[in-house]
Scaffold this active site. Structure first.
Site, PDB file in Angstrom:
ATOM      1  N   HIS A   7       0.826  -1.201   0.000  1.00 25.89           N
ATOM      2  CA  HIS A   7       0.000   0.000   0.000  1.00 25.89           C
ATOM      3  C   HIS A   7       0.867   1.260   0.000  1.00 25.89           C
ATOM      4  CE1 HIS A   7      -2.853   2.873   2.175  1.00 25.89           C
ATOM      5  NE2 HIS A   7      -3.451   2.593   1.035  1.00 25.89           N
ATOM      6  N   ARG A   8       0.721   2.062  -1.034  1.00 18.00           N
ATOM      7  CA  ARG A   8       1.579   3.246  -1.251  1.00 18.00           C
ATOM      8  C   ARG A   8       3.046   2.799  -1.245  1.00 18.00           C
ATOM      9  NH1 ARG A   8      -1.408   7.446   3.027  1.00 18.00           N
ATOM     10  NH2 ARG A   8      -3.501   6.568   2.747  1.00 18.00           N
ATOM     11  N   GLU A  34       0.446  -0.512  -4.813  1.00 17.80           N
ATOM     12  CA  GLU A  34      -0.670   0.416  -4.980  1.00 17.80           C
ATOM     13  C   GLU A  34      -0.099   1.817  -4.884  1.00 17.80           C
ATOM     14  OE1 GLU A  34      -4.051   2.968  -3.247  1.00 17.80           O
ATOM     15  OE2 GLU A  34      -2.030   2.641  -2.510  1.00 17.80           O
ATOM     16  N   ASP A  36      -1.103   6.318  -5.629  1.00 20.42           N
ATOM     17  CA  ASP A  36      -2.171   7.312  -5.788  1.00 20.42           C
ATOM     18  C   ASP A  36      -1.742   8.379  -6.796  1.00 20.42           C
ATOM     19  OD1 ASP A  36      -3.908   6.395  -3.464  1.00 20.42           O
ATOM     20  OD2 ASP A  36      -1.992   6.764  -2.448  1.00 20.42           O
ATOM     21  N   HIS A  49      -0.532  10.975  -2.342  1.00 19.20           N
ATOM     22  CA  HIS A  49      -1.849  10.597  -1.831  1.00 19.20           C
ATOM     23  C   HIS A  49      -2.830  11.759  -1.698  1.00 19.20           C
ATOM     24  CE1 HIS A  49      -4.915   9.663   1.222  1.00 19.20           C
ATOM     25  NE2 HIS A  49      -4.900   8.470   0.668  1.00 19.20           N
ATOM     26  N   GLU A 108      -4.468   4.124  -8.277  1.00 11.84           N
ATOM     27  CA  GLU A 108      -5.703   4.722  -7.773  1.00 11.84           C
ATOM     28  C   GLU A 108      -5.787   6.161  -8.260  1.00 11.84           C
ATOM     29  OE1 GLU A 108      -6.457   4.949  -3.470  1.00 11.84           O
ATOM     30  OE2 GLU A 108      -8.155   6.262  -3.914  1.00 11.84           O
ATOM     31  N   LYS A 110      -7.025   9.624  -7.845  1.00  9.94           N
ATOM     32  CA  LYS A 110      -7.533  10.374  -6.682  1.00  9.94           C
ATOM     33  C   LYS A 110      -8.442  11.511  -7.174  1.00  9.94           C
ATOM     34  CE  LYS A 110      -6.155   8.607  -2.798  1.00  9.94           C
ATOM     35  NZ  LYS A 110      -7.222   8.016  -1.992  1.00  9.94           N
ATOM     36  N   ASP A 228       0.372  -1.850   4.454  1.00 11.48           N
ATOM     37  CA  ASP A 228       1.541  -0.967   4.594  1.00 11.48           C
ATOM     38  C   ASP A 228       2.782  -1.778   4.939  1.00 11.48           C
ATOM     39  OD1 ASP A 228       0.033   1.400   4.248  1.00 11.48           O
ATOM     40  OD2 ASP A 228      -0.529   1.434   6.372  1.00 11.48           O
TER      41      ASP A 228
HETATM   42  O1  G3P Z   1      -6.557   1.549  -2.665  1.00 18.18           O
HETATM   43  C1  G3P Z   1      -6.753   1.239  -1.320  1.00 18.18           C
HETATM   44  C2  G3P Z   1      -6.520   2.434  -0.438  1.00 18.18           C
HETATM   45  O2  G3P Z   1      -5.305   3.023  -0.828  1.00 18.18           O
HETATM   46  C3  G3P Z   1      -7.615   3.459  -0.500  1.00 18.18           C
HETATM   47  O3  G3P Z   1      -7.497   4.452   0.487  1.00 18.18           O
HETATM   48  O4  G3P Z   1      -6.883   6.663   1.381  1.00 18.18           O
HETATM   49  O5  G3P Z   1      -5.211   4.854   1.416  1.00 18.18           O
HETATM   50  O6  G3P Z   1      -5.860   5.932  -0.721  1.00 18.18           O
HETATM   51  P1  G3P Z   1      -6.312   5.506   0.631  1.00 18.18           P
HETATM   52 CA    CA Z   2      -4.691   4.701  -2.273  1.00 21.33          CA
END
Ligand code: G3P
Ligand code: CA
Length: 241
Positions: A7-8, A34, A36, A49, A108, A110, A228
């Site tokens: 994640h990120r 993943e 953003d 993000h 993703e 945004k 994470d």
């Molecule tokens: O894509 C899953 C998650 O990243 C969505 O929430 O706020 O972490 O971008 P956020």
């Molecule tokens: Ca995200």
């Protein structure tokens, strides 16, 4: 096998949405990353993000009000006392192309707070230029945007992000042409995963950092999850398979 998405990148142990973090996630054995994406003032997809640069960098203001050349001079490693620029999406895609491992990239968009004009077309064009369509999942909390993405490229995989208890989200996803749902972990039950599977819709919950939750998702056979801490998730998966 339940896949693990950093994640990120590996946001628990390195600066989120930076090359350092993406490389760490893949090095740890994640199946995908993943990230953003927002658009700069000159319509360049940049990896960050928040709508503003305030939290994660040494700059201030909205991403959309800065030129890309200004954004890449900021330090996005601030929260971990490291030096790391905000990556341009094209730089991440170039690295992915050159990597020996064909990991998946979940981009993703945004665009739920700010509706960046043509972001779907701009991002899909970049993906095509890098010949990465097969390794990309586009996602967004803006579900109309995912429908728009499919008008631009009918074969790209789209996924719908959500945080609340949607009724039969797999039916809803199919109506929007999405092949997956990305729900907040709190809303996920075993039954949802089974029903989604019966409807050929993948379920990838976010953001799963707790060991017990990871074990539960491996047991339930979730398609994947976002964490994470990809290194921890890989270690747990290896211990049970
Ligand atoms: O894509 C899953 C998650 O990243 C969505 O929430 O706020 O972490 O971008 P956020
Ligand atoms: Ca995200």
């Amino acid at each position: 096998m339940t896949m693990i998405f950093g994640h990120r990148g590996a946001a628990g142990t390195s600066p989120e949405n930076t090359m350092i973090s993406f490389k760490e996630a893949i090095h740890a054995g994640a199946d995908g990353i993943e990230l953003d994406v927002h658009l700069s003032k000159d319509q360049i997809p940049v990896v960050i993000h928040d709508e503003t640069v305030n939290r994660t960098t040494n700059g201030t203001g909205y991403v959309k009000d800065h030129l890309a050349e200004e954004l890449i001079r900021l330090n996005a490693g601030r929260l971990f006392n490291e030096e790391a620029p905000i990556p341009l999406l094209k730089d991440v895609l170039k690295w992915a192309c050159e990597s020996e491992k064909p990991f998946i990239i979940n981009i993703e968009l945004k665009n739920n707070m700010i509706e960046y004009s043509n972001i779907e077309e701009i991002v899909i064009q970049l993906v095509k230029e890098h010949k990465l369509s097969e390794r990309i999942i586009l996602s967004s909390f803006n579900h109309s945007s995912m429908v728009q993405a499919l008008k631009t490229d009918p074969v790209i995989e789209t996924a719908l992000l959500y945080s609340d208890g949607i009724y039969k989200p797999y039916d809803y996803a199919r109506r929007a042409g999405a092949r997956a749902i990305h729900p907040l972990m709190r809303t996920v039950k075993n039954e949802l995963i089974n029903q989604a599977r019966e409807n050929s819709v993948a379920v990838r919950p976010f953001t799963v950092n707790d060991e017990e939750e990871m074990r539960t998702l491996f047991e339930w056979g979730a398609s994947a999850f976002f964490t994470d801490y990809p290194e921890k998730a890989v270690r747990i998966r290896e211990s049970i398979t």
